[in-house]
Design a protein around this motif. Sequence first.
Motif, PDB file in Angstrom:
ATOM      1  N   ALA A  50     -25.041 -11.645  -8.847  1.00 53.34           N
ATOM      2  CA  ALA A  50     -25.445 -11.556  -7.437  1.00 53.34           C
ATOM      3  C   ALA A  50     -24.353 -10.866  -6.621  1.00 53.34           C
ATOM      4  N   ASP A  51     -23.095 -11.261  -6.852  1.00 56.94           N
ATOM      5  CA  ASP A  51     -21.980 -10.649  -6.117  1.00 56.94           C
ATOM      6  C   ASP A  51     -21.911  -9.147  -6.362  1.00 56.94           C
ATOM      7  N   ARG A  52     -22.209  -8.769  -7.582  1.00 60.50           N
ATOM      8  CA  ARG A  52     -22.094  -7.357  -7.956  1.00 60.50           C
ATOM      9  C   ARG A  52     -23.376  -6.567  -7.708  1.00 60.50           C
ATOM     10  N   GLY A  53     -24.396  -7.252  -7.232  1.00 64.78           N
ATOM     11  CA  GLY A  53     -25.663  -6.566  -6.949  1.00 64.78           C
ATOM     12  C   GLY A  53     -26.380  -6.099  -8.198  1.00 64.78           C
ATOM     13  N   ILE A  54     -26.216  -6.844  -9.278  1.00 67.85           N
ATOM     14  CA  ILE A  54     -26.867  -6.481 -10.545  1.00 67.85           C
ATOM     15  C   ILE A  54     -28.017  -7.452 -10.795  1.00 67.85           C
ATOM     16  N   CYS A  77     -21.015  -9.338 -16.773  1.00 69.47           N
ATOM     17  CA  CYS A  77     -21.734  -8.062 -16.752  1.00 69.47           C
ATOM     18  C   CYS A  77     -21.221  -7.266 -15.557  1.00 69.47           C
ATOM     19  N   PHE A  78     -20.937  -6.000 -15.789  1.00 66.06           N
ATOM     20  CA  PHE A  78     -20.503  -5.144 -14.683  1.00 66.06           C
ATOM     21  C   PHE A  78     -20.894  -3.700 -14.952  1.00 66.06           C
ATOM     22  N   TRP A  79     -20.844  -2.904 -13.917  1.00 66.40           N
ATOM     23  CA  TRP A  79     -21.123  -1.473 -14.011  1.00 66.40           C
ATOM     24  C   TRP A  79     -19.862  -0.771 -14.518  1.00 66.40           C
ATOM     25  N   ARG A  80     -20.033   0.181 -15.400  1.00 61.66           N
ATOM     26  CA  ARG A  80     -18.867   0.902 -15.914  1.00 61.66           C
ATOM     27  C   ARG A  80     -19.219   2.362 -16.104  1.00 61.66           C
ATOM     28  N   PHE A 129     -16.129   6.563  -8.296  1.00 58.76           N
ATOM     29  CA  PHE A 129     -14.837   6.068  -7.802  1.00 58.76           C
ATOM     30  C   PHE A 129     -15.059   4.801  -6.984  1.00 58.76           C
ATOM     31  N   ARG A 130     -16.074   4.832  -6.122  1.00 57.06           N
ATOM     32  CA  ARG A 130     -16.364   3.674  -5.277  1.00 57.06           C
ATOM     33  C   ARG A 130     -16.725   2.455  -6.136  1.00 57.06           C
ATOM     34  N   ARG A 131     -17.503   2.691  -7.174  1.00 55.14           N
ATOM     35  CA  ARG A 131     -17.951   1.556  -7.994  1.00 55.14           C
ATOM     36  C   ARG A 131     -16.830   1.007  -8.861  1.00 55.14           C
TER      37      ARG A 131
END
Lengths: 129, 169
Positions: free
Chosen positions: A45-49, A102-105, B9-11
């Motif tokens: 939720a914090d990461r908008g995923i 889980c995170f965006w990379r 970069f922002r992400r």
Amino acid sequence: MTNTVEEPWCDVEGWLPEAVAELVAQAVEDYQEGKFSRDFEDKLADRGIPLQAVIGAVTSRQSVIVEYSDRRDGSRRIGFWHPRRKYFVAWKPGAESRYMTCFWRENGLAYMQRLLDSRPIRCSERAKS
Amino acid sequence: MSVNELEAFRRELENYEYGVQVIPASPQALPEADEAFSDELESLLFARDWLEQKLRAYPENEAYEPLVERMQELDTLLQAKRRLALALVPNYPSWRDTLKERPPQTHWWWYLDQIAGEYESQQAIVRLSADRLGLVFDEGVVARVGLRAGQTVTMRVPDDRHILIAVSE
């Protein structure tokens, strides 16, 4: 130091398709049973995923799958990275299995390659391109 | 540099920010720390490396400027929280030995265990987001004034030199 990918990492022969399918099935089962680490859903939720992105990364045939070790306690981890959506999912297999984070990379291949004891399980052609 | 690169970069900056924020703010909060902390710290280190690499590749790029300002605030916060991070990951110094290429000393985020005195009493105010500020004090200051983790406080800026903090019970 760079965050680039050494191509041979992804050229290594991964697991047999049947073994990969079994691994993915275990991860899907954990997802369906809601086996998540304490803060997992809050993190998403914090990461908008959206939660669906997790199962999307796990089940997509495009996803790169890596086996690695946790740097703190050495326990085994499986990572899934979707090359188009760019979500990386960390899943802990075994007796106390659960989804860790889980995170965006942006450059998931370089990230996976640098993980401790990193070994590719499956590398899709799309990810290499 | 393309729009996509700026967005990346922002992400990655968001990844860095998240990693800094999951480090507990006080020793009392350590037992409640994130059980995936090593994954988050690994992500933080990668994100900071990635940001550094981009800044070196595009040193004159003005589009990065507001983001760099934010990154530097997070750098301050990470340095201030470093002892709490090390308490959670005692084997952190060995992490850099497992990399194929040892990080240069300029990548100080790989050497949190070697940061000496200059940050011991680090006190800073950092902007966390558009409507939030973070105050960074060392543990001695926090203990001396009797603040507790989770305590609610309200702040007022009476003049251009002071911040008044009202503590609720």
